[in-house]
Enzyme design. Structure first.
Site, PDB file in Angstrom:
ATOM      1  N   HIS A   1      43.680  11.294  44.132  1.00  0.00           N
ATOM      2  CA  HIS A   1      43.951  12.874  43.993  1.00  0.00           C
ATOM      3  C   HIS A   1      43.405  13.501  45.324  1.00  0.00           C
ATOM      4  O   HIS A   1      43.736  14.208  46.037  1.00  0.00           O
ATOM      5  CB  HIS A   1      43.560  13.521  42.673  1.00  0.00           C
ATOM      6  CG  HIS A   1      44.541  13.240  41.568  1.00  0.00           C
ATOM      7  ND1 HIS A   1      43.798  12.897  40.346  1.00  0.00           N
ATOM      8  CD2 HIS A   1      45.676  13.132  41.439  1.00  0.00           C
ATOM      9  CE1 HIS A   1      44.678  12.735  39.608  1.00  0.00           C
ATOM     10  NE2 HIS A   1      45.932  12.646  39.947  1.00  0.00           N
TER      11      HIS A   1
ATOM     12  N   LYS B   1      51.004  16.973  25.522  1.00  0.00           N
ATOM     13  CA  LYS B   1      50.103  15.996  25.773  1.00  0.00           C
ATOM     14  C   LYS B   1      48.715  15.966  25.263  1.00  0.00           C
ATOM     15  O   LYS B   1      48.261  17.338  25.005  1.00  0.00           O
ATOM     16  CB  LYS B   1      49.834  15.891  27.299  1.00  0.00           C
ATOM     17  CG  LYS B   1      51.094  15.069  28.098  1.00  0.00           C
ATOM     18  CD  LYS B   1      50.525  14.485  29.433  1.00  0.00           C
ATOM     19  CE  LYS B   1      51.818  13.946  30.253  1.00  0.00           C
ATOM     20  NZ  LYS B   1      51.380  13.971  31.660  1.00  0.00           N
TER      21      LYS B   1
HETATM   22  P1  ADP Z   1      51.299  14.098  36.798  1.00  0.00           P
HETATM   23  O1  ADP Z   1      51.215  13.890  34.979  1.00  0.00           O
HETATM   24  O2  ADP Z   1      52.061  14.966  37.046  1.00  0.00           O
HETATM   25  O3  ADP Z   1      51.885  12.551  37.318  1.00  0.00           O
HETATM   26  P2  ADP Z   1      48.959  13.282  37.688  1.00  0.00           P
HETATM   27  O4  ADP Z   1      47.464  14.009  37.605  1.00  0.00           O
HETATM   28  O5  ADP Z   1      48.693  11.911  37.192  1.00  0.00           O
HETATM   29  O6  ADP Z   1      49.795  14.210  37.207  1.00  0.00           O
HETATM   30  O7  ADP Z   1      48.960  13.260  39.278  1.00  0.00           O
HETATM   31  C1  ADP Z   1      49.228  14.381  40.038  1.00  0.00           C
HETATM   32  C2  ADP Z   1      49.686  14.013  41.557  1.00  0.00           C
HETATM   33  O8  ADP Z   1      48.855  12.881  42.066  1.00  0.00           O
HETATM   34  C3  ADP Z   1      51.084  13.187  41.579  1.00  0.00           C
HETATM   35  O9  ADP Z   1      51.824  13.555  42.482  1.00  0.00           O
HETATM   36  C4  ADP Z   1      50.699  11.760  41.593  1.00  0.00           C
HETATM   37  O10 ADP Z   1      51.824  11.033  42.024  1.00  0.00           O
HETATM   38  C5  ADP Z   1      49.619  11.892  42.536  1.00  0.00           C
HETATM   39  N1  ADP Z   1      48.646  10.732  42.355  1.00  0.00           N
HETATM   40  C6  ADP Z   1      48.099  10.227  41.137  1.00  0.00           C
HETATM   41  N2  ADP Z   1      47.373   9.187  41.439  1.00  0.00           N
HETATM   42  C7  ADP Z   1      47.194   9.128  42.881  1.00  0.00           C
HETATM   43  C8  ADP Z   1      46.720   8.034  43.858  1.00  0.00           C
HETATM   44  N3  ADP Z   1      46.066   7.021  43.492  1.00  0.00           N
HETATM   45  N4  ADP Z   1      47.308   8.086  45.169  1.00  0.00           N
HETATM   46  C9  ADP Z   1      48.216   9.099  45.497  1.00  0.00           C
HETATM   47  N5  ADP Z   1      48.703   9.937  44.546  1.00  0.00           N
HETATM   48  C10 ADP Z   1      48.397   9.868  43.314  1.00  0.00           C
END
Ligand code: ADP
Length: 174
Positions: free
Chosen positions: A22, A46
């Site tokens: 992130h 969730k």
């Molecule tokens: P969600 O439940 O909406 O998927 P997340 O917190 O898992 O929420 O992810 C938020 C955003 O960050 C999403 O767009 C996801 O694709 C992106 N994301 C998560 N992990 C990574 C990573 N390792 N690299 C790039 N983007 C990521």
């Protein structure tokens, strides 16, 4: 001279907890936009490991000193929230093809709901393309090392959570 208004982007997600994947996406977004709001979707369905307040605290710690990043929470329609905070862009990270179909649906639905808000996808670096909050929690639970995958403050909080869960467990047995 024409005045250019500040470009604000929202980066929505669960962030349970925030990972270095992130953070990488936010760092990339800061090269393109003036301000990034990391927005935690508060989803009653969730059952998160960290409460929304805890997740917000971790985001603030991870970006302490970075004036152009702030954390926030929201519920309801993302495009409505984006309008409220003055953002014209939604940022999402793409890891692998497996992310694509869901993200494509969401982006098109959001465009239909509000065509003035643009979704921008940024790509994770290869080294983080397998990284997700869910995997971090699973690996940590099984005793694996998550250093380098999450900011140090998140690793600390995961350890504290485990210790307090163990204490509660012991308390129950006594
Ligand atoms: P969600 O439940 O909406 O998927 P997340 O917190 O898992 O929420 O992810 C938020 C955003 O960050 C999403 O767009 C996801 O694709 C992106 N994301 C998560 N992990 C990574 C990573 N390792 N690299 C790039 N983007 C990521």
């Amino acid at each position: 001279m024409r005045h250019k208004s500040r470009s604000v982007a929202v980066f929505p997600g669960s962030f349970d907890p925030i990972t270095n994947g992130h953070i990488d996406i936010v760092d990339r977004a800061l090269k393109v936009f003036d301000e990034v709001i990391i927005s935690i979707l508060v989803n009653a369905e969730k059952k998160p490991l960290f409460s929304a307040e805890e997740r917000l605290g971790l985001i603030r710690d991870a970006f302490r000193g970075e004036q152009r990043v702030r954390g926030d929470t929201f519920s309801g329609l993302l495009v409505d929230y984006a309008m409220r905070v003055g953002a014209s862009v939604i940022i999402r990270g793409l890891r692998a093809i497996s992310d694509f179909e869901y993200e494509f649906q969401m982006a098109l639905m959001n465009r239909r709901l509000n065509p003035r808000i643009e979704t921008v996808f940024l790509m994770a670096p290869e080294g983080f393309s397998y990284l997700s909050s869910r995997l971090v929690k699973e690996v940590f639970d099984l005793g694996g090392d998550v250093r380098g995958l999450v900011p140090p403050v998140v690793e600390r909080r995961l350890r504290e959570k485990r210790q307090s869960a163990a204490k509660r467990g012991r308390g129950r047995k006594d």
